[in-house]
Design a protein around this motif. Sequence first.
Motif, PDB file in Angstrom:
ATOM      1  N   ALA A 196       0.990  -1.297   0.146  1.00  5.47           N
ATOM      2  CA  ALA A 196       0.079  -0.112   0.032  1.00  5.47           C
ATOM      3  C   ALA A 196       0.640   1.004  -0.084  1.00  5.47           C
ATOM      4  O   ALA A 196       2.005   1.166   0.723  1.00  5.47           O
ATOM      5  CB  ALA A 196      -0.921  -0.066   1.228  1.00  5.47           C
ATOM      6  N   VAL A 249       0.671   5.380   0.935  1.00  6.87           N
ATOM      7  CA  VAL A 249       0.019   6.598   1.356  1.00  6.87           C
ATOM      8  C   VAL A 249       0.640   7.580   0.644  1.00  6.87           C
ATOM      9  O   VAL A 249       1.787   7.905   1.026  1.00  6.87           O
ATOM     10  CB  VAL A 249       0.135   6.492   2.808  1.00  6.87           C
ATOM     11  CG1 VAL A 249      -0.853   7.718   3.406  1.00  6.87           C
ATOM     12  CG2 VAL A 249      -0.114   5.282   3.371  1.00  6.87           C
ATOM     13  N   ASN A 308      -4.943  -0.219  -2.899  1.00  5.06           N
ATOM     14  CA  ASN A 308      -3.727  -0.108  -2.282  1.00  5.06           C
ATOM     15  C   ASN A 308      -2.990   1.369  -2.296  1.00  5.06           C
ATOM     16  O   ASN A 308      -2.004   1.351  -1.873  1.00  5.06           O
ATOM     17  CB  ASN A 308      -2.687  -1.048  -2.911  1.00  5.06           C
ATOM     18  CG  ASN A 308      -2.871  -2.323  -2.289  1.00  5.06           C
ATOM     19  OD1 ASN A 308      -3.353  -2.587  -1.105  1.00  5.06           O
ATOM     20  ND2 ASN A 308      -2.311  -3.387  -3.037  1.00  5.06           N
ATOM     21  N   PHE A 330      -3.778   4.973  -0.934  1.00  3.01           N
ATOM     22  CA  PHE A 330      -4.414   5.723   0.151  1.00  3.01           C
ATOM     23  C   PHE A 330      -4.044   7.142   0.029  1.00  3.01           C
ATOM     24  O   PHE A 330      -2.936   7.471   0.283  1.00  3.01           O
ATOM     25  CB  PHE A 330      -4.115   5.168   1.582  1.00  3.01           C
ATOM     26  CG  PHE A 330      -4.356   3.763   1.755  1.00  3.01           C
ATOM     27  CD1 PHE A 330      -5.286   2.938   1.071  1.00  3.01           C
ATOM     28  CD2 PHE A 330      -3.417   3.031   2.514  1.00  3.01           C
ATOM     29  CE1 PHE A 330      -5.647   1.628   1.187  1.00  3.01           C
ATOM     30  CE2 PHE A 330      -3.989   1.597   2.789  1.00  3.01           C
ATOM     31  CZ  PHE A 330      -4.642   0.884   2.147  1.00  3.01           C
ATOM     32  N   GLU A 373      -4.038  11.047   0.977  1.00  2.79           N
ATOM     33  CA  GLU A 373      -4.391  12.040   1.890  1.00  2.79           C
ATOM     34  C   GLU A 373      -4.638  13.304   1.309  1.00  2.79           C
ATOM     35  O   GLU A 373      -4.196  13.869   0.059  1.00  2.79           O
ATOM     36  CB  GLU A 373      -2.805  12.466   2.526  1.00  2.79           C
ATOM     37  CG  GLU A 373      -2.430  11.153   3.126  1.00  2.79           C
ATOM     38  CD  GLU A 373      -0.636  11.301   3.317  1.00  2.79           C
ATOM     39  OE1 GLU A 373      -0.558  11.451   4.746  1.00  2.79           O
ATOM     40  OE2 GLU A 373      -0.091  12.038   2.716  1.00  2.79           O
ATOM     41  N   LEU A 413      -3.631   5.445   9.208  1.00  5.07           N
ATOM     42  CA  LEU A 413      -4.624   5.187   8.212  1.00  5.07           C
ATOM     43  C   LEU A 413      -4.520   3.916   7.459  1.00  5.07           C
ATOM     44  O   LEU A 413      -5.424   3.172   7.597  1.00  5.07           O
ATOM     45  CB  LEU A 413      -4.612   6.454   7.124  1.00  5.07           C
ATOM     46  CG  LEU A 413      -5.842   6.069   6.271  1.00  5.07           C
ATOM     47  CD1 LEU A 413      -7.067   6.135   6.745  1.00  5.07           C
ATOM     48  CD2 LEU A 413      -5.470   7.320   5.090  1.00  5.07           C
ATOM     49  N   ALA A 414      -3.268   3.657   7.068  1.00  5.31           N
ATOM     50  CA  ALA A 414      -3.055   2.580   6.425  1.00  5.31           C
ATOM     51  C   ALA A 414      -3.032   1.058   7.175  1.00  5.31           C
ATOM     52  O   ALA A 414      -3.864   0.277   6.866  1.00  5.31           O
ATOM     53  CB  ALA A 414      -1.519   2.405   5.835  1.00  5.31           C
ATOM     54  N   ILE A 425      -7.035   0.679   7.911  1.00  2.46           N
ATOM     55  CA  ILE A 425      -7.565   0.512   6.608  1.00  2.46           C
ATOM     56  C   ILE A 425      -7.490  -1.240   6.481  1.00  2.46           C
ATOM     57  O   ILE A 425      -8.230  -2.151   6.378  1.00  2.46           O
ATOM     58  CB  ILE A 425      -7.549   0.872   5.606  1.00  2.46           C
ATOM     59  CG1 ILE A 425      -7.993   2.480   5.519  1.00  2.46           C
ATOM     60  CG2 ILE A 425      -7.923   0.306   4.239  1.00  2.46           C
ATOM     61  CD1 ILE A 425      -7.360   3.186   4.567  1.00  2.46           C
ATOM     62  N   TRP A 442     -13.740   3.820   4.607  1.00  2.00           N
ATOM     63  CA  TRP A 442     -12.913   3.818   3.682  1.00  2.00           C
ATOM     64  C   TRP A 442     -13.469   3.090   2.542  1.00  2.00           C
ATOM     65  O   TRP A 442     -13.299   3.265   1.259  1.00  2.00           O
ATOM     66  CB  TRP A 442     -11.455   3.283   3.956  1.00  2.00           C
ATOM     67  CG  TRP A 442     -10.507   3.975   2.970  1.00  2.00           C
ATOM     68  CD1 TRP A 442      -9.892   3.168   2.001  1.00  2.00           C
ATOM     69  CD2 TRP A 442      -9.720   5.195   2.901  1.00  2.00           C
ATOM     70  NE1 TRP A 442      -8.999   3.704   1.442  1.00  2.00           N
ATOM     71  CE2 TRP A 442      -8.900   5.045   1.681  1.00  2.00           C
ATOM     72  CE3 TRP A 442      -9.854   6.566   3.666  1.00  2.00           C
ATOM     73  CZ2 TRP A 442      -8.227   6.263   1.591  1.00  2.00           C
ATOM     74  CZ3 TRP A 442      -9.211   7.300   3.246  1.00  2.00           C
ATOM     75  CH2 TRP A 442      -8.310   7.389   2.133  1.00  2.00           C
ATOM     76  N   ASP A 443     -13.644   1.863   2.592  1.00  2.00           N
ATOM     77  CA  ASP A 443     -13.918   0.976   1.629  1.00  2.00           C
ATOM     78  C   ASP A 443     -15.427   1.012   0.984  1.00  2.00           C
ATOM     79  O   ASP A 443     -15.811   0.207   0.105  1.00  2.00           O
ATOM     80  CB  ASP A 443     -13.736  -0.428   2.042  1.00  2.00           C
ATOM     81  CG  ASP A 443     -12.075  -0.682   1.852  1.00  2.00           C
ATOM     82  OD1 ASP A 443     -11.438  -0.074   1.274  1.00  2.00           O
ATOM     83  OD2 ASP A 443     -11.532  -1.613   2.791  1.00  2.00           O
ATOM     84  N   ARG A 490     -16.968   7.185   2.022  1.00  2.00           N
ATOM     85  CA  ARG A 490     -15.427   7.682   2.108  1.00  2.00           C
ATOM     86  C   ARG A 490     -15.139   9.214   2.151  1.00  2.00           C
ATOM     87  O   ARG A 490     -14.848   9.703   3.008  1.00  2.00           O
ATOM     88  CB  ARG A 490     -14.611   7.072   1.249  1.00  2.00           C
ATOM     89  CG  ARG A 490     -13.095   7.359   1.563  1.00  2.00           C
ATOM     90  CD  ARG A 490     -12.032   7.094   0.226  1.00  2.00           C
ATOM     91  NE  ARG A 490     -12.105   5.615   0.151  1.00  2.00           N
ATOM     92  CZ  ARG A 490     -11.325   5.271  -0.894  1.00  2.00           C
ATOM     93  NH1 ARG A 490     -10.622   6.000  -1.922  1.00  2.00           N
ATOM     94  NH2 ARG A 490     -11.244   4.102  -1.305  1.00  2.00           N
TER      95      ARG A 490
END
Lengths: 370, 370
Positions: A61, A63, A83, A85, A87, A99-100, A103, A235-236, A241
């Motif tokens: 992932a 970010v 994957n 994310f 900001e 955050l990662a 999630i 998120w998902d 979101r």
Amino acid sequence: MTEPVSDFYSIIPAGGIGSRLWPLSRADAPKFLHDLTGSGQTLLRDTWDRLAPLSGPDRIAVVTGRAHRAAVEKELPGIADANVFLESEPRESTAAIGLAAAILSRREPDVIVGSFPADQVIRVPHLFEWAVQQAIAVAREGYICTIGIPPTEPSIGFGYIKKAGELIVDGAPEAAMVERFVEKPNLATAKEYFADRSYLWNAGMFIARADVLLGEIAESRPQLYAGLMDLAEAWDDHAARGPVVDRVWPTLEKIAIDYTVAEPAAERGRLAVIPGHFDWDDVGDFASLAKLNSHGRKNDLAILGSNARVLADSASGIVVSQTKRVISLIGVKDIVVVDTPDALLVTTSENAQRVKGVVDALKLTGRDVL
Amino acid sequence: MTEPVSDFYSIIPAGGIGSRLWPLSRADAPKFLHDLTGSGQTLLRDTWDRLAPLSGPDRIAVVTGRAHRAAVEKELPGIADANVFLESEPRESTAAIGLAAAILSRREPDVIVGSFPADQVIRVPHLFEWAVQQAIAVAREGYICTIGIPPTEPSIGFGYIKKAGELIVDGAPEAAMVERFVEKPNLATAKEYFADRSYLWNAGMFIARADVLLGEIAESRPQLYAGLMDLAEAWDDHAARGPVVDRVWPTLEKIAIDYTVAEPAAERGRLAVIPGHFDWDDVGDFASLAKLNSHGRKNDLAILGSNARVLADSASGIVVSQTKRVISLIGVKDIVVVDTPDALLVTTSENAQRVKGVVDALKLTGRDVL
């Protein structure tokens, strides 16, 4: 080939601009999107390539800021949407990594995550893999594990990790407990640390079960933790979101993960460390970039830039060429010349740390070249 | 206002490129077409403005290369076609000044000519005028007269003129005979000259009756003289000039007027000198350009360039900016940075004389930026 570790997920926080590498590194072309070693690919891509054997390429992932989405996807054509994310604005490493972790933990409750900065130079990949594999073994036991680099000089540019006694974990013969984290020292202290041998450089890598990492944040920063939970929950869910991000993200405390996770965990005896025997550099300024690139070059003048036309007479240091201009250097020692289409930097290795001050000054008078 | 001297004609040889000022000075933008003082006009125009009160603006001839004709006429909109003497290729100062003297002498047999380099910086014009007026009085007596600058330091960058006894001429109270011309000395010798007081800097200015000047060339270089005579005879005949120039000019010996006129005249007691008390600099390299422009600037960093955007922290020396780029200098002392669209130079005052070596190297690999 190493087999990927099935319950492991890599996180690459790709956020910092790298102000001390201005004007090479910019808001729209941050450090991680540059090739700083002449390898032919960006540091971000190098990081991805190092992690792919450990977690598998589908389990990495990134970010990053919204502004860098396109560049990141161009560098990492294999990355899945799920994957990436994004900001909406930079809020420091606890928010980014948290955050990662939040999630991923929701998607896969027992997942072990490892966070690795996007902008470091690491050589000898199998030694990196060996360190991370040991760290994963330690993380599986419920510890937060970091990777520390045995110092090769008394550097004042890095933070240090003080090792405590060894930690007995299967598959991690080099594991040790961490007594404490220390900030960048002055030279006298750095020399003590260097002589001491129980101090390692803090390379900013953290490996832990996602729930353990989040538990540390919950303990040290309950509000921040609550915000991360709200974000992860939405998120998902495509519809949910956006509004949650807009409401919650800007309220998250800006704080480095060293303060919210590493230091408190060290105090409570929950932080471990694996020594990393690979070549490592975070390339924090042009002095380290010069050092990194000058090995074996004639007259010790390192030249970075595929179209560079450099004519040097008794010159040493580094030239970074991003234009097609002829660059002539005469009798300048330990010089740093960074030639870009809209900005030119001339300094010396000794003054490399002061570049950040220029960037601060440009915030007032020259935002167009930041 | 001074009245122009009726039988005097000014000659400005505008030929040299000024290699030591590369990449500011170029084949297509030589030193005399630059503003090196921030005055707002070129050195050539400054030279013209200094001479106009002495000879009248209609009596100033410029000897320059064909490639610079348009630029010269743009700088000197008042110049008559008959006062522009074009060289088909550079053949050094005897040919350039000799050509002008020969043409002018044919047009006006008793004319007194004064030759003044196009690329020097001179301040305090009335002191310049006073020196030239004295030199004209000396020239009228049949001498070749030069103007020597009383040294302000033991420079190794200039040639020297050794004064002999005084010369009694009406209207020239400071006139003296010249014992000899000396080439650029080493530092020890320069210190002796500086202490001695009877040595003056050679500023490359010559004032003489045109026929006397040509007589010296006839004596020292009969073939060169014959060529100049052929050129002068054809010059003002529109049909004849072209073929004669094509045939004769390329055959003329390339030699500086110091060797063909000044040194032989000194040996035979025919060379006089007037001291010039004006501020004078031939701005031979970036060290002198820095010195010339740094008076009173904060931190002694001189900045040349009307659109310069310079951000300096503990920097001294000189920046020449010909682009709109932000230039940041940190902790560099006595630095020389010359930023042009296609070439960048970074050196120090101490190494300024070595710039010529780079230009020589570029003749092999980088003619496009010469």
